[in-house]
Design a protein around this motif. Structure first.
Motif, PDB file in Angstrom:
ATOM      1  N   TRP A 114       0.753  -1.371  -0.171  1.00 39.07           N
ATOM      2  CA  TRP A 114       0.000   0.009   0.034  1.00 39.07           C
ATOM      3  C   TRP A 114       0.888   1.230   0.023  1.00 39.07           C
ATOM      4  N   ILE A 115       1.714   1.272   0.689  1.00 43.64           N
ATOM      5  CA  ILE A 115       2.573   2.629   0.986  1.00 43.64           C
ATOM      6  C   ILE A 115       3.384   3.209  -0.435  1.00 43.64           C
ATOM      7  N   PRO A 116       3.967   2.175  -1.099  1.00 42.30           N
ATOM      8  CA  PRO A 116       4.414   2.422  -2.429  1.00 42.30           C
ATOM      9  C   PRO A 116       3.426   2.745  -3.440  1.00 42.30           C
ATOM     10  N   VAL A 117       2.287   2.096  -3.396  1.00 39.16           N
ATOM     11  CA  VAL A 117       1.190   2.197  -4.383  1.00 39.16           C
ATOM     12  C   VAL A 117       0.422   3.975  -4.104  1.00 39.16           C
ATOM     13  N   GLN A 118       0.282   4.031  -2.952  1.00 36.78           N
ATOM     14  CA  GLN A 118      -0.037   5.408  -2.629  1.00 36.78           C
ATOM     15  C   GLN A 118       0.804   6.452  -3.032  1.00 36.78           C
ATOM     16  N   ALA A 119       2.250   6.197  -2.585  1.00 37.61           N
ATOM     17  CA  ALA A 119       3.399   7.290  -2.915  1.00 37.61           C
ATOM     18  C   ALA A 119       3.517   7.581  -4.496  1.00 37.61           C
ATOM     19  N   LEU A 120       3.198   6.281  -5.406  1.00 35.84           N
ATOM     20  CA  LEU A 120       3.272   6.432  -6.867  1.00 35.84           C
ATOM     21  C   LEU A 120       1.823   7.447  -7.209  1.00 35.84           C
ATOM     22  N   THR A 121       0.725   6.850  -6.625  1.00 36.61           N
ATOM     23  CA  THR A 121      -0.400   7.714  -6.843  1.00 36.61           C
ATOM     24  C   THR A 121      -0.446   9.345  -6.815  1.00 36.61           C
ATOM     25  N   VAL A 122       0.188   9.536  -5.569  1.00 34.24           N
ATOM     26  CA  VAL A 122       0.258  11.034  -5.376  1.00 34.24           C
ATOM     27  C   VAL A 122       1.492  11.690  -6.227  1.00 34.24           C
ATOM     28  N   ALA A 123       2.440  10.931  -6.387  1.00 36.13           N
ATOM     29  CA  ALA A 123       3.533  11.284  -7.463  1.00 36.13           C
ATOM     30  C   ALA A 123       2.906  11.685  -8.852  1.00 36.13           C
ATOM     31  N   GLY A 124       1.949  10.736  -9.177  1.00 36.79           N
ATOM     32  CA  GLY A 124       1.210  10.666 -10.664  1.00 36.79           C
ATOM     33  C   GLY A 124       0.182  12.061 -10.535  1.00 36.79           C
ATOM     34  N   PHE A 125      -0.400  12.408  -9.375  1.00 35.28           N
ATOM     35  CA  PHE A 125      -1.027  13.798  -9.258  1.00 35.28           C
ATOM     36  C   PHE A 125      -0.242  14.696  -9.579  1.00 35.28           C
ATOM     37  N   ALA A 126       1.140  14.662  -8.614  1.00 32.48           N
ATOM     38  CA  ALA A 126       2.022  15.946  -8.929  1.00 32.48           C
ATOM     39  C   ALA A 126       2.016  16.047 -10.518  1.00 32.48           C
ATOM     40  N   VAL A 127       2.553  15.119 -11.134  1.00 32.80           N
ATOM     41  CA  VAL A 127       2.910  15.075 -12.650  1.00 32.80           C
ATOM     42  C   VAL A 127       1.921  15.811 -13.425  1.00 32.80           C
ATOM     43  N   LEU A 128       0.818  15.293 -13.434  1.00 31.59           N
ATOM     44  CA  LEU A 128      -0.480  15.886 -14.016  1.00 31.59           C
ATOM     45  C   LEU A 128      -0.849  17.077 -13.698  1.00 31.59           C
ATOM     46  N   GLN A 129      -0.601  17.376 -12.392  1.00 29.24           N
ATOM     47  CA  GLN A 129      -1.059  18.907 -12.007  1.00 29.24           C
ATOM     48  C   GLN A 129       0.004  19.744 -12.662  1.00 29.24           C
ATOM     49  N   TRP A 130       1.297  19.492 -12.629  1.00 27.83           N
ATOM     50  CA  TRP A 130       2.259  20.226 -13.202  1.00 27.83           C
ATOM     51  C   TRP A 130       2.520  20.482 -14.524  1.00 27.83           C
ATOM     52  N   SER A 131       2.083  19.382 -15.459  1.00 22.17           N
ATOM     53  CA  SER A 131       1.745  19.205 -16.748  1.00 22.17           C
ATOM     54  C   SER A 131       0.858  20.350 -17.167  1.00 22.17           C
ATOM     55  N   ALA A 132      -0.367  20.177 -16.570  1.00 20.08           N
ATOM     56  CA  ALA A 132      -1.506  20.918 -16.879  1.00 20.08           C
ATOM     57  C   ALA A 132      -1.118  22.494 -16.578  1.00 20.08           C
ATOM     58  N   LEU A 133      -0.641  22.903 -15.316  1.00 26.87           N
ATOM     59  CA  LEU A 133      -0.135  24.064 -14.738  1.00 26.87           C
ATOM     60  C   LEU A 133       0.684  24.826 -15.905  1.00 26.87           C
ATOM     61  N   ARG A 134       1.536  23.785 -16.433  1.00 27.07           N
ATOM     62  CA  ARG A 134       2.538  24.459 -17.440  1.00 27.07           C
ATOM     63  C   ARG A 134       1.691  24.983 -18.678  1.00 27.07           C
TER      64      ARG A 134
END
Length: 136
Positions: A114-134
C-alpha cells in the motif's frame, strides 16, 4: 507529457479545465484516504502494520489538505503559486512515504504494498497537475 495524453486523461483540451479536474481528483482521493485513516485507524493500522495514532494524525492532515486542494479546484482559475505548493507537497509526500517505509515503519505485507502504491499515486497527481499548470 504530451498534450494529447493530457487531453485524453482529462477529457478536455482546455488547460484550466484539465488542471481543475486533476486537482479535484487529488482532493477526492486524498480526502477519502484521510477520512478512512481517521475513522478506521485501528483496523487499517493492524492491516498495514502502522500505529493507529500515526494514521489518525496522517488522516487529519490529509483531510485538511484535501479541503485546501478542493478549494483550489473550485476556483475558475486556480492561482499558480498555491497549485505549485500542492505539486511540491505531493512530491514531498511521495518521497517521505518511501523514506518512512524504509526507515521507520515495519509494515505488514499489505502495508509494504500500500505505501509505495499510494506514493506513486500521489506522485502521479503531481506530474499531472504540473503538466496542466505549465499549459495554462
Amino acid at each position: 507529457m504530451s498534450a494529447t495524453l493530457l487531453a485524453g486523461i482529462s477529457r478536455t483540451t482546455e488547460p484550466q479545465t484539465m488542471l481543475r479536474r486533476f486537482l479535484t481528483l487529488d482532493a477526492l482521493v486524498t480526502g477519502v484516504n484521510g477520512l478512512a485513516y481517521v475513522t478506521a485507524s485501528g483496523p487499517l493500522g493492524r492491516l498495514l502494520g502502522v500505529d493507529g495514532a500515526v494514521l489518525v494524525g496522517l488522516g487529519v492532515f490529509l483531510t485538511l489538505f484535501a479541503v485546501g486542494v478542493g478549494c483550489l479546484a473550485a476556483r475558475r482559475q486556480p492561482p499558480r503559486l498555491p497549485v505549485k505548493a500542492v505539486v511540491d507537497a505531493n512530491l514531498l509526500w511521495a518521497v517521505l512515504s518511501v523514506a518512512a517505509l524504509a526507515l521507520w515503519f515495519e509494515p505488514t505485507t499489505a502495508g509494504a504494498v500500500w505505501i509505495p502504491v499510494q506514493a506513486l499515486t500521489v506522485a502521479g497527481f503531481a506530474v499531472l497537475q504540473w503538466s496542466a499548470l505549465r499549459r495554462t
